[in-house]
Design an enzyme around this catalytic site. Structure first.
Site, PDB file in Angstrom:
ATOM      1  CG  HIS A 119     -36.857 -41.052  22.855  1.00  0.00           C
ATOM      2  ND1 HIS A 119     -35.781 -40.289  23.288  1.00  0.00           N
ATOM      3  CD2 HIS A 119     -37.064 -41.979  23.825  1.00  0.00           C
ATOM      4  CE1 HIS A 119     -35.364 -40.749  24.458  1.00  0.00           C
ATOM      5  NE2 HIS A 119     -36.119 -41.771  24.808  1.00  0.00           N
ATOM      6  CB  CYS A 151     -62.879 -40.103  14.860  1.00  0.00           C
ATOM      7  SG  CYS A 151     -61.396 -39.677  15.793  1.00  0.00           S
TER       8      CYS A 151
END
Ligand code: BJW
Ligand code: ZN
Length: 258
Positions: A119, A151
């Protein structure tokens, strides 16, 4: 000291391949709250409500508050005797691996080397736009909903939410380990979250001796060959001790060159 059946000790003493499958319960004694169960602190926040993309899109601030809090809790705790017993098991058996649903990195911090994280890992984060990793220091320093340094995209924790696929490599290794285990230990998991919860039964269907360690029964308990009822931090060190004693006694009865 818990009592173990002769069958369990004989089975483990002869085992070549052993796998430990862990859930939040193994970290409970380190002070990391479990998700479900009476003392699960996250019971205030059900994982089904926060650990999914819809919740994140609806309220990224809230979901990030939950993760920032948990990152701090986890950074401050230490592996406990349950984690350490699994490090000793890795030295004891020819083939041994940990498959964990936990994201807390405590198995690796304890010293386990073969660890499959189904996970994800709360120490990692990545940009949802460009995929660039972001460090925990960076996201905690930014606070709120952190943004990518490259970004400007939204950063998320590198964990697996409901409705998301498990990392393919880790899953493939986990399936192979389950299918080839002589003994499979299911430790500290409620065994309700799939596909992870299918692994103990997969192992049993392939011939493994299935052992469950948990203070409470789970949906798996009736299918287990042994249910060792109690906290992992007590049961696992005692089990390791019993195995080491058995090996020492066997070694004395059959010294090398005998
Ligand atoms: C102790 C102790 C001590 C206490 N010592 N023990 C219907 C049927 C079947 C499946 C589904 C379904 N509907 C939806 C699904 C799929 C879903 C699922 O399984 N849902 C069920 C809840 C019904 N699964 C998924 O979505 C998975 N992906 C998937 O299926 O992909 C395919 C797909 C793609 C697209 C669409 C649909 C499907 C992904 C699951 C991701 C789970 N993620 C989380 C969050 C991770 C990030 C985070 O931490 O924030 O993983 S949820 C949470 O639960 C976390 C845990 O790893 C996971 C398991 O919990 P765990 O470890 O068992 O903890 P607890 O708290 O439940 O139990 C603790 C236990 O410890 C208790 O038993 C205590 O008694 C015990 N204990 N003290 C030993 N001292
Ligand atoms: Zn980016």
């Amino acid at each position: 000291m818990p009592d173990f059946s002769d069958r369990l000790i004989a089975c483990m003493a002869q085992a070549n391949r052993v796998t430990a499958f862990t859930g939040a319960g193994i970290s409970a004694e380190s002070g990391v709250p479990t998700f479900r169960g009476t003392d699960g602190l996250w019971s205030k926040f059900r994982p089904e409500e926060l650990a999914n993309m819809d919740a994140f899109m609806r309220n990224p601030q809230l979901v990030w508050e939950w993760y920032a809090h948990r990152k701090r809790v986890i950074a401050d705790v230490q592996p406990n005797p349950g984690h350490i017993a699994l490090v000793r098991m890795e030295e004891f058996f020819t083939h041994f691996g940990v498959i964990t649903q936990n994201i807390d990195n405590l198995h690796r911090r304890a010293g386990s080397r073969t660890v499959y994280e189904l996970h994800g890992n709360i120490e990692r984060n990545y940009c949802m736009e460009c995929g660039k990793p972001a460090t925990n220091e960076e996201v905690l320093r930014q606070g709120g909903v952190p943004r990518c340094g490259s970004c400007g995209g939204v950063v998320r924790p590198d964990v697996v939410w409901f409705g998301e696929m498990l990392p393919e490599d880790e899953w493939d290794h986990a399936v192979r380990a389950a299918e080839s285990s002589d003994v499979f230990l299911s430790i500290g998991t409620s065994a309700v979250v799939y596909p992870a919860a299918s692994l103990p039964l997969l192992a049993k269907d392939h011939g493994a001796y299935l052992v469950e360690v948990n203070p409470e029964p789970t949906p798996l308990t009736d299918r287990a060959d042994e249910f060792l009822q109690g906290p992992a931090g007590v049961i696992l060190p005692a089990l390791m001790h019993a195995l080491e004693e058995t090996r020492a006694a066997d070694g004395a009865a059959h010294p090398p060159g005998d």
